[in-house]
Write an enzyme that holds these catalytic residues in place. Structure first.
Site, PDB file in Angstrom:
ATOM      1  N   VAL A 279       0.833  -1.199   0.000  1.00 21.06           N
ATOM      2  CA  VAL A 279       0.000   0.000   0.000  1.00 21.06           C
ATOM      3  C   VAL A 279       0.873   1.258   0.000  1.00 21.06           C
ATOM      4  O   VAL A 279       0.631   2.216  -0.725  1.00 21.06           O
ATOM      5  CB  VAL A 279      -0.949   0.003   1.220  1.00 21.06           C
ATOM      6  CG1 VAL A 279      -1.618   1.354   1.363  1.00 21.06           C
ATOM      7  CG2 VAL A 279      -1.985  -1.088   1.053  1.00 21.06           C
ATOM      8  N   ASP A 326       0.704  36.251 -35.131  1.00 16.34           N
ATOM      9  CA  ASP A 326       0.192  37.382 -35.904  1.00 16.34           C
ATOM     10  C   ASP A 326       0.912  38.635 -35.458  1.00 16.34           C
ATOM     11  O   ASP A 326       1.365  38.717 -34.330  1.00 16.34           O
ATOM     12  CB  ASP A 326      -1.298  37.582 -35.593  1.00 16.34           C
ATOM     13  CG  ASP A 326      -2.162  36.513 -36.214  1.00 16.34           C
ATOM     14  OD1 ASP A 326      -1.727  35.945 -37.213  1.00 16.34           O
ATOM     15  OD2 ASP A 326      -3.249  36.264 -35.673  1.00 16.34           O
ATOM     16  N   GLU A 703      11.704   2.587   0.847  1.00 13.81           N
ATOM     17  CA  GLU A 703      10.863   1.835   1.789  1.00 13.81           C
ATOM     18  C   GLU A 703      10.935   0.325   1.526  1.00 13.81           C
ATOM     19  O   GLU A 703      11.070  -0.480   2.443  1.00 13.81           O
ATOM     20  CB  GLU A 703       9.401   2.308   1.697  1.00 13.81           C
ATOM     21  CG  GLU A 703       9.188   3.677   2.333  1.00 13.81           C
ATOM     22  CD  GLU A 703       7.939   4.397   1.816  1.00 13.81           C
ATOM     23  OE1 GLU A 703       7.028   3.735   1.276  1.00 13.81           O
ATOM     24  OE2 GLU A 703       7.898   5.645   1.933  1.00 13.81           O
TER      25      GLU A 703
HETATM   26  P1  ATP Z   1      -2.126  40.108 -38.785  1.00 15.70           P
HETATM   27  O1  ATP Z   1      -2.258  38.827 -39.512  1.00 15.70           O
HETATM   28  O2  ATP Z   1      -0.779  40.437 -38.310  1.00 15.70           O
HETATM   29  O3  ATP Z   1      -3.187  40.339 -37.749  1.00 15.70           O
HETATM   30  P2  ATP Z   1      -3.339  42.084 -40.420  1.00 15.70           P
HETATM   31  O4  ATP Z   1      -4.327  42.367 -39.386  1.00 15.70           O
HETATM   32  O5  ATP Z   1      -2.585  43.207 -40.985  1.00 15.70           O
HETATM   33  O6  ATP Z   1      -2.252  41.107 -39.971  1.00 15.70           O
HETATM   34  P3  ATP Z   1      -5.389  41.452 -42.225  1.00 15.70           P
HETATM   35  O7  ATP Z   1      -6.377  41.866 -41.213  1.00 15.70           O
HETATM   36  O8  ATP Z   1      -5.600  40.245 -43.019  1.00 15.70           O
HETATM   37  O9  ATP Z   1      -3.995  41.253 -41.568  1.00 15.70           O
HETATM   38  O10 ATP Z   1      -5.184  42.700 -43.163  1.00 15.70           O
HETATM   39  C1  ATP Z   1      -4.485  42.604 -44.372  1.00 15.70           C
HETATM   40  C2  ATP Z   1      -4.546  43.914 -45.101  1.00 15.70           C
HETATM   41  O11 ATP Z   1      -5.885  44.209 -45.428  1.00 15.70           O
HETATM   42  C3  ATP Z   1      -4.054  45.091 -44.266  1.00 15.70           C
HETATM   43  O12 ATP Z   1      -2.680  45.307 -44.445  1.00 15.70           O
HETATM   44  C4  ATP Z   1      -4.872  46.239 -44.817  1.00 15.70           C
HETATM   45  O13 ATP Z   1      -4.236  46.809 -45.918  1.00 15.70           O
HETATM   46  C5  ATP Z   1      -6.149  45.597 -45.277  1.00 15.70           C
HETATM   47  N1  ATP Z   1      -7.209  45.772 -44.294  1.00 15.70           N
HETATM   48  C6  ATP Z   1      -7.178  45.466 -42.984  1.00 15.70           C
HETATM   49  N2  ATP Z   1      -8.330  45.745 -42.379  1.00 15.70           N
HETATM   50  C7  ATP Z   1      -9.153  46.245 -43.327  1.00 15.70           C
HETATM   51  C8  ATP Z   1     -10.507  46.689 -43.347  1.00 15.70           C
HETATM   52  N3  ATP Z   1     -11.256  46.705 -42.267  1.00 15.70           N
HETATM   53  N4  ATP Z   1     -11.017  47.132 -44.504  1.00 15.70           N
HETATM   54  C9  ATP Z   1     -10.264  47.114 -45.615  1.00 15.70           C
HETATM   55  N5  ATP Z   1      -9.010  46.700 -45.671  1.00 15.70           N
HETATM   56  C10 ATP Z   1      -8.433  46.265 -44.546  1.00 15.70           C
END
Ligand code: ATP
Length: 892
Positions: A279, A326, A703
């Site tokens: 045990v 990211d 033990e």
């Molecule tokens: P991560 O992957 O590091 O988060 P991120 O946020 O820059 O990167 P995405 O959100 O995919 O990646 O954005 C890619 C691209 O799209 C950006 O660099 C920008 O130019 C464009 N983008 C981001 N947000 C918008 C939006 N709300 N409307 C239009 N274009 C956008």
């Protein structure tokens, strides 16, 4: 009438709610009472009593109890009662540990429970989904899991994947109008959204019509067994090992009994001693202590803002060799401010602090008169119309509700005194194609007071320029030729090389009354207007975290949808991109096979302009090269990569439900530095588990061996059964738990990642268990022999000395277990839990030696200081003999 047949007004009336203000607090309370929590019934839980009794189901414990009862009938009442008492105390300890483990697992589950956006008393708030009641108004968008069954009242390109209910994996387009037909299937109820299904695109608002077991999901809840294993690889390995240990312990104790009987001890005494030894020597508490150590570690991680959703991840964290993270929001602050605007070869600057909508526009040093800058006006206006973000003032602070990129455009427009309300008076938005990170664009179709219609698109400049045919050059349209494209390219590069995130804006006029349903149709033949450049400063703590990861043998890789040059600039600032490492962009990545990527992936530290789909390829290539990969993500499309990674990590703030559900770890603060903290904790938890495995097993070896040696040497029993059981209780419980709470050694983040395949006894642990265990057994035997030879008449004296030596040797050894190197390599008393546990254990030993009423029960006798000198001297040997070799070793 069923809800899908009703129109909006009827639904609202039927559920007695209000679409503009939602339910009131008092009403919610009433409804919660009436309908219950929005939860699916879980299977029966094991009751506390059952859990307590399950502590006795161990075969050897049952044998011991039977043997004890027998000895009770034979007249040994004292022994019998004491042994039963110890067994019961032990059971309580086991019960407590298991209960605690179960509770913290439950707490974990609750922590990662989904949240929903609900309209209550006129305000959109976030609440745990179990608090939803019928009549609540819910809002959801791409990536959310629907919290209850709802009748949709507003949809915006809403698509929902309902495979959990229908088995159909293609998303269904949703509508908000009423449907006819009495009993359509779930898949056909286009104006309803069901609990547990997932928004893959667009957004919507709906009224809750069913919660908990009264949902479509509730009706099939019994079929949904969450089969996911919460057991970690180590736990599984320990389970296998446990079986081997039981057999070994049984064989050895049988040997002890056999040798004892052959040497002339009577069978009954040897049997009881053997069973007690079995045990004591079977480490039955190990799995529970491992779970407690894991879950306590998990709680420490929560304090550092990391939530572990899958327990095995705690272990895998310690093996991570690459973190793919990211950029936006994880490495940077995700607080964006437009600082530059560019159109037709001219650049403007905007000043201002944070999101406060105050600032001025300049060209060079000169303030600009906005009325005279048509292109600038148009950019700001369109940037505001193609936008969902809101600016909220909280006391003195301004915060963005929505996408920070859009927030930056909103604030820039507000600095020029535009407001959305005023623009929406001039323009009506008639359609929208939401942003997604694969297209990297967002589009709205607007109509002005004269009925003219325009497509307005914003997005990644290099993508948008490809969709444009013309460019606005000083208020005039020009064809986009190679020369103008080149000019735009160098403007993009110029902004990006200053680590600015870039967004372009374009538009086109379409004939009045045109209905465009396809985004490809909308996003082509545009007129490029200009560029926004926005800063998004790195989080201050990330640089240090990247450095620490590097020292720990972990490579950091930045993965971003952002422009290559922006990504490079930030990666350099953070120490991720060095002279030796490379950048790969999404286009190149698309053309590569996984095998081709494997060739180069080890040299790449930045992936830019990638789509979420690329992440899976990156994970696979890294894994094929033998890496243990941690991968972050937030969107719906990130889920496959998060799932495929060894440690999938989702963002707690910006992450969608889908990403969170796929993940093993959620970062409450979306911060890269938290990943590092979690890895450190993961490594520490594993080391702590190694510490108490070593401690417990070495103790058990000691033990068994002392008994075996004594029998082989034809000596009397060095310990009586109750002493063996007491040693087990005193040394196994608290000190082992305290080791599970130990602080990390100074160099945990200076070691290479652990090999996930390594066995329980890797890195010298097996040798430590055997050598320390052997020495503990040996010194106890020596102490027994000295005492016995000096006073052969008085066996209880020698047994008491052996008892004290065995306990003390273990309690000294426990401090040695705190280090992989040696007791001398760190302050042995640094763990205050351990110090207290050891003091308490000592007290428990002294009580049974010196408290007269307990002496006859424990077969002990008071020993004198000179005995203690010998006991202390001998019990220090197992720890210090081998610690000495540490001092002799040359430093590397
Ligand atoms: P991560 O992957 O590091 O988060 P991120 O946020 O820059 O990167 P995405 O959100 O995919 O990646 O954005 C890619 C691209 O799209 C950006 O660099 C920008 O130019 C464009 N983008 C981001 N947000 C918008 C939006 N709300 N409307 C239009 N274009 C956008």
């Amino acid at each position: 009438m069923k809800y899908h047949e009703m129109d909006k007004k009827e639904v609202v009336e039927a559920l007695n709610t209000d679409l503009s203000s939602g339910l009131e607090g008092s009403d919610v309370k009433k409804r919660l009472k009436q309908y219950g929590k929005n939860e699916l019934d879980e299977g029966e839980k094991q009751s506390a009593l059952l859990l307590f009794f399950s502590q006795f189901k161990d075969f050897m414990v049952l044998v011991l109890l039977a043997a004890t009862l027998l000895s009770g009938f034979l007249g040994e009442y004292m022994d019998a009662i004491a042994i039963i008492a110890i067994v019961v105390i032990n059971a309580f300890l086991g019960f407590y540990q298991e209960r605690r483990a179960e509770k913290s697992l439950q707490a974990l589950k609750e922590l990662s429970a989904p949240q929903v956006q609900v309209l209550r008393t006129g305000q959109w708030i976030k609440i745990p989904s179990k608090e939803i009641v019928p009549g609540d108004v819910l809002k959801f968008s791409s990536g959310d899991r629907i919290g209850a069954d709802v009748r949709l009242v507003e949809v915006n390109s809403l698509e929902i994947e309902e495979s959990a209910l229908t088995g159909e994996s293609l998303p269904v387009s949703k509508i908000s109008g009423s449907l006819s037909g009495e009993n359509p299937g779930i898949g056909d109820m286009e104006n309803m959204a069901f609990m547990g299904t997932m928004v893959t695109r667009g957004s919507g608002i709906g009224v809750v019509v069913g919660t908990g077991m009264k949902t479509a999901m509730g009706q099939i809840a019994d079929l949904l067994q969450n089969a996911e294993s919460m057991e970690t690889p180590l736990q599984r390995r320990l389970e296998q090992l446990g079986k081997i240990l039981i057999v070994t312990a049984l064989i050895l104790t049988a040997l002890v009994v056999l040798v004892g009987v052959l040497q002339g001890h009577d069978l009954y005494t040897m049997f009881l001693a053997g069973v007690s030894l079995a045990v004591a020597a079977i480490p039955e508490g190990l799995p529970a202590i491992v779970t407690v150590a894991l879950s306590l570690g998990v709680q420490r991680m929560i304090k550092q803002k990391a939530i572990v959703r899958k327990l095995p991840a705690v272990e895998t964290l310690g093996c991570a060799s690459v973190i793919c993270s990211d950029k936006t929001g994880t490495m940077t602050q995700n607080e964006m401010t437009v600082t530059h605007l560019w159109s037709g070869g001219q650049t403007w600057n905007v000043n201002g602090v944070g999101y406060e909508p105050k600032g001025s526009f300049y060209r060079g040093e000169q303030p600009v008169e906005l009325e005279k800058e048509k292109a600038l006006q148009q950019m700001l206006m369109f940037g505001l119309l193609c936008n969902h973000a809101d600016l909220i003032q909280k006391k003195r602070e301004y915060v963005i509700d929505g996408d920070p990129t859009e927030g930056a455009l909103l604030v820039a427009a507000m600095k020029a005194e535009y407001s959305r309300e005023q623009l929406l008076n001039e323009f009506k938005i008639i359609n929208e194609f939401p942003f997604d990170s694969t297209r990297k664009m967002m589009t709205v179709i607007i109509q002005d007071g004269n009925g003219r219609q325009f497509v307005v698109t914003k997005g990644a400049p290099d993508v948008l320029i490809g969709r444009s045919e013309e460019i606005l050059w000083h208020d005039k349209k020009r064809r986009l030729n190679s020369e103008t494209t080149q000019t735009v390219q160098s403007a993009i590069n110029d902004l990006a090389s200053q680590a600015l995130r870039t967004i372009a804006i374009g538009f086109k006029e379409i004939p009045a009354g045109t209905i465009i349903l396809d985004e490809k149709e909308a996003e082509k033949g545009l007129t490029f207007i200009g560029l926004f450049g926005m800063i998004d400063p790195p989080r201050p703590e990330v640089k240090q975290a990247v450095k620490e990861c590097k020292e720990a043998g972990i490579k950091t890789v930045m993965i971003t949808g952002d422009h290559v040059i922006t990504a490079k600039a930030i990666a350099k600032q953070l120490g991720i991109l060095t002279n030796q490492s490379k950048v790969l962009d999404g286009e190149a990545l698309s053309k590569m096979s996984v095998e081709e990527l494997e060739e180069v992936v080890d040299d790449v530290s930045v992936f830019a302009r990638v789509s979420p789909e690329h992440k899976l390829k990156i994970v696979k290539a890294l894994q094929n090269n033998g890496h243990i990969v941690a991968m972050t993500g937030d969107g719906v499309n990130d889920a496959p990569a998060i799932k495929a990674a060894d440690i999938g990590i989702a963002m707690g703030i910006t992450g969608t439900d889908v990403a969170k559900e796929a993940s093993a770890l959620v970062l409450l603060d979306d911060n890269f530095a938290t990943i590092k903290a979690a890895i450190k904790e993961g490594r520490n938890i594993y080391e702590n588990i190694r510490k108490f495995i070593r401690y417990l097993l070495a103790s058990n070896v000691g033990e068994i061996l002392v008994m075996l040696f004594a029998m082989l040497l034809a000596l009397p029993l060095p310990l009586v059964p109750i002493q063996i059981l007491w040693v087990n209780l005193v040394t196994d419980g608290l000190p082992a738990m305290a080791l599970g709470l130990d602080q990390p050694e100074g160099d945990v983040m200076k070691r290479k990642p652990r090999n996930p395949k390594e066995g329980v006894f890797a890195r010298g642990l097996g040798w430590k268990v055997v050598s320390r265990g052997f020495l503990i057994g040996l010194v106890t035997l020596l102490a027994f022999i000295f005492a016995y030879k000096s006073n052969p008449e008085h066996l209880e004296y020698a047994q008491t000395v052996a008892f004290a030596t065995l306990v003390l040797a273990q309690l000294i050894h426990v401090f040695d277990c705190r280090s992989e190197k040696s007791i001398l390599s760190r302050n042995p008393f640094g763990n205050k839990y351990l110090v207290w546990a050891v003091l308490l254990s000592l007290l428990m030993v002294l009580v049974v030696i010196y408290y007269p009423p307990l002496q006859p029960i424990f077969h002990t006798t008071a020993i004198i200081p000179s005995d203690w000198l010998m006991i202390i001297g001998l019990s220090a040997i197992p720890t210090f003999l081998l610690a000495g070799s540490f001092l002799l070793r040359k430093p590397k």
